[in-house]
Design a protein around this motif. Structure first.
Motif, mmCIF file in Angstrom:
data_model
loop_
_atom_site.group_PDB
_atom_site.id
_atom_site.type_symbol
_atom_site.label_atom_id
_atom_site.label_comp_id
_atom_site.label_asym_id
_atom_site.label_seq_id
_atom_site.Cartn_x
_atom_site.Cartn_y
_atom_site.Cartn_z
ATOM 1 N N ASN A 1 0.197 -15.577 7.320
ATOM 2 C CA ASN A 1 -1.052 -14.835 7.204
ATOM 3 C C ASN A 1 -0.768 -13.434 6.657
ATOM 4 O OD1 ASN A 1 0.192 -13.603 9.332
ATOM 5 N ND2 ASN A 1 -1.139 -14.482 10.893
ATOM 6 N N ARG A 2 -1.828 -12.657 6.437
ATOM 7 C CA ARG A 2 -1.655 -11.360 5.777
ATOM 8 C C ARG A 2 -0.795 -10.378 6.577
ATOM 9 N NH1 ARG A 2 -7.475 -9.823 2.923
ATOM 10 N NH2 ARG A 2 -7.449 -11.546 1.399
ATOM 11 N N PRO A 3 -0.996 -10.225 7.881
ATOM 12 C CA PRO A 3 -0.118 -9.288 8.620
ATOM 13 C C PRO A 3 1.357 -9.680 8.569
ATOM 14 C CG PRO A 3 -2.085 -9.788 9.899
ATOM 15 C CD PRO A 3 -2.098 -10.731 8.736
ATOM 16 N N MET A 4 1.624 -10.980 8.674
ATOM 17 C CA MET A 4 3.014 -11.428 8.614
ATOM 18 C C MET A 4 3.605 -11.234 7.223
ATOM 19 S SD MET A 4 3.782 -12.185 11.645
ATOM 20 C CE MET A 4 5.365 -12.923 11.303
ATOM 21 N N LYS A 5 2.778 -11.427 6.188
ATOM 22 C CA LYS A 5 3.259 -11.176 4.818
ATOM 23 C C LYS A 5 3.611 -9.704 4.639
ATOM 24 C CE LYS A 5 0.851 -14.918 2.408
ATOM 25 N NZ LYS A 5 -0.173 -15.267 1.398
ATOM 26 N N ALA A 6 2.795 -8.814 5.213
ATOM 27 C CA ALA A 6 3.092 -7.381 5.103
ATOM 28 C C ALA A 6 4.394 -7.033 5.814
ATOM 29 C CB ALA A 6 1.925 -6.577 5.684
ATOM 30 N N VAL A 7 4.600 -7.632 6.995
ATOM 31 C CA VAL A 7 5.847 -7.386 7.726
ATOM 32 C C VAL A 7 7.054 -7.901 6.945
ATOM 33 C CG1 VAL A 7 7.117 -7.946 9.823
ATOM 34 C CG2 VAL A 7 4.707 -7.352 9.963
ATOM 35 N N ALA A 8 6.915 -9.109 6.368
ATOM 36 C CA ALA A 8 8.027 -9.683 5.584
ATOM 37 C C ALA A 8 8.346 -8.827 4.370
ATOM 38 C CB ALA A 8 7.681 -11.116 5.176
ATOM 39 N N ALA A 9 7.290 -8.338 3.671
ATOM 40 C CA ALA A 9 7.523 -7.479 2.504
ATOM 41 C C ALA A 9 8.205 -6.181 2.910
ATOM 42 C CB ALA A 9 6.194 -7.197 1.811
ATOM 43 N N ALA A 10 7.790 -5.611 4.053
ATOM 44 C CA ALA A 10 8.429 -4.380 4.523
ATOM 45 C C ALA A 10 9.894 -4.603 4.862
ATOM 46 C CB ALA A 10 7.671 -3.853 5.745
ATOM 47 N N LEU A 11 10.194 -5.755 5.466
ATOM 48 C CA LEU A 11 11.593 -6.056 5.774
ATOM 49 C C LEU A 11 12.422 -6.222 4.509
ATOM 50 C CD1 LEU A 11 11.168 -8.540 8.768
ATOM 51 C CD2 LEU A 11 11.940 -6.163 8.857
ATOM 52 N N ILE A 12 11.832 -6.862 3.487
ATOM 53 C CA ILE A 12 12.566 -7.032 2.228
ATOM 54 C C ILE A 12 12.859 -5.682 1.581
ATOM 55 C CG2 ILE A 12 12.397 -7.958 -0.108
ATOM 56 C CD1 ILE A 12 10.793 -10.286 1.058
ATOM 57 N N VAL A 13 11.846 -4.790 1.569
ATOM 58 C CA VAL A 13 12.048 -3.456 0.990
ATOM 59 C C VAL A 13 13.084 -2.669 1.788
ATOM 60 C CG1 VAL A 13 10.927 -1.257 0.496
ATOM 61 C CG2 VAL A 13 9.758 -3.405 -0.028
ATOM 62 N N ALA A 14 13.021 -2.776 3.125
ATOM 63 C CA ALA A 14 13.994 -2.065 3.961
ATOM 64 C C ALA A 14 15.409 -2.584 3.722
ATOM 65 C CB ALA A 14 13.615 -2.218 5.431
#
Length: 319
Positions: free
Chosen positions: A149-162
């Protein structure tokens, strides 16, 4: 002449007729007969490796083992070889050594050739397998990301950037560093701030600051003074010395002060000279010792500068 119904003639003609019938069998019929009567043997024939006909395999040269050594022709010999072995008993061992060496070289060359031939296909296959596995893994990850879902996608994208920023930080830390290098508070040399740096030889390319003709020479002369000096065995009872000095100051202020206090300086010089004996002043070392004593005494009494050198202008010594 034998009759047609002769039994001997019939027995002789039977094998000939069978061999003729055997020659008339085709290869396909022979294969079918082998397959029907001995299927195991037929399967063994199919499993036999195909031998290429391009000459890549030398059938005349066997593939010996690494430790295989054939019968040594230099053992149990007769004739000229026996004579040579008697004279040179190391010939059998030498022959075995050269055979083993040649065998190892042959095996190494064969294995290297096989490895080079097989390296290309193996590397290509490994690359294909790796690409296929990477593609499948990437596809699986993308599918898993789309299913979030959208919140989990945002968390995954943030982890990838980090993770990317962390990798960049570690790489920069190991290569060029993150923080700027520490600078010294005090500058040890002005070379790092200069536009150009020049090198010189201090022995041949350096002028003395005080002796250079391009600087002002702070020199003055003291008038001649006549002083009684101490007698010595080589002089009379009342030896005397008449001396005139040059004074070189480190600064104009020292020369000005000496001029202002000239009478005091002359008295100081006379008291110092009176302590010297005739024998001391007669020698060169004594004269140098006197000038050094005069310089030290003068610098102790001056307040606005120092005297660099005291040297003689004129010296007359009466025994």
């Amino acid at each position: 002449m034998a009759q047609p119904n002769d039994p001997n003639q019939t027995k002789a003609q039977a094998p000939a007729e069978e061999s003729a019938e055997a020659q008339d069998l085709s290869l396909d019929q022979l294969d079918s007969m082998i397959l029907s009567e001995a299927p195991d043997f037929a399967n063994d024939l199919k499993n036999v490796a195909f031998i290429p006909s391009d000459g890549s395999i030398d059938l005349d040269v066997p593939d010996p083992g690494e430790n295989y050594v054939p019968d040594n022709p230099w053992k149990d010999t007769i004739g000229i070889r026996k004579v040579l072995v008697t004279i040179l008993p190391f010939l059998p061992k030498l022959w075995e050594f050269q055979y083993r060496t040649r065998n190892k070289i042959y095996l190494f060359r064969t294995r290297l050739k096989t490895a080079l031939i097989e390296a290309g296909p193996r590397l290509l296959q490994a690359s294909k397998n790796s690409a296929t596995a990477t593609k499948a893994y990437s596809k699986e990850r993308v599918t898993a990301f789309k299913s979030l879902n959208r919140p989990m996608k945002a968390v995954a994208a943030a982890l990838i950037v980090a993770a990317g920023l962390t990798f960049a930080f570690i790489y920069r830390s190991m290569t060029r560093g993150v923080l700027p290098p520490e600078k010294e508070f005090l500058t040890a040399s002005l070379e790092e701030w200069a536009v150009h740096a020049y090198k010189y030889d201090p022995d041949s390319e350096m002028d003395s600051f005080y002796d250079s003709p391009r600087t002002i020479q702070n020199i003055m002369s003291l008038p001649k003074m006549v002083v009684n000096i101490r007698p010595s065995p080589s002089s009379g009872p009342n030896p005397m010395a008449a001396m005139e000095f040059f004074l070189e100051g480190l600064s104009p202020e020292a020369i000005v002060e000496v001029k202002d206090r000239e009478s005091e300086i002359r008295d100081l010089f006379q008291r110092t000279i009176e302590e010297m004996s005739y024998a001391e002043l007669e020698s060169t070392e004594g004269k140098q010792q006197l000038t050094e004593k005069l310089r030290q005494s003068l610098n102790i009494n001056l307040t606005k500068g120092k005297i660099r050198r005291v040297f003689f202008k004129e010296v007359v010594i009466k025994p």
